[in-house]
Design an enzyme around this catalytic site. Structure first.
Site, mmCIF file in Angstrom:
data_model
loop_
_atom_site.group_PDB
_atom_site.id
_atom_site.type_symbol
_atom_site.label_atom_id
_atom_site.label_comp_id
_atom_site.label_asym_id
_atom_site.label_seq_id
_atom_site.Cartn_x
_atom_site.Cartn_y
_atom_site.Cartn_z
ATOM 1 C CB ALA A 264 0.849 -2.088 10.586
ATOM 2 C CB CYS A 265 4.662 0.260 7.942
ATOM 3 S SG CYS A 265 6.327 0.105 7.180
ATOM 4 N N PRO A 266 4.913 -2.977 6.749
ATOM 5 C CG PRO A 266 6.005 -4.605 5.727
ATOM 6 C CD PRO A 266 5.454 -4.384 6.920
#
Length: 78
Positions: free
Chosen positions: A16-18
């Site tokens: 998942a981001c980042p």
């Protein structure tokens, strides 16, 4: 190479981001100017993230495609 040419491949599926951006940044920093990094991600926000990342860093987003829930980006190192 067959199809689209790239110099290195980064698999950031399930991250998942980042994290996809951070991993791509690290991979690109190890590459030479003009080389192409292929990134495969599943994070739904990654298309926008990579557009933003490339505009901020000066790296060139050559392509951004989606197939079967996977996003594939080709980024040319500046």
């Amino acid at each position: 190479m067959n199809g689209s040419a790239f110099d290195a491949e980064l698999d950031v599926r399930q991250l998942a981001c980042p994290l996809p951006i951070l991993r791509a940044k690290k991979s690109l920093s190890a590459m030479s100017a003009g080389q192409v990094l292929k990134v495969v991600a599943t994070d739904k926000g990654s298309p926008k993230d990579f557009v933003d990342f490339c505009s901020k860093t000066g790296n060139e987003l050559l392509s951004s495609t989606e197939a079967g829930g996977e996003f594939v980006f080709l980024i040319r190192r500046r």
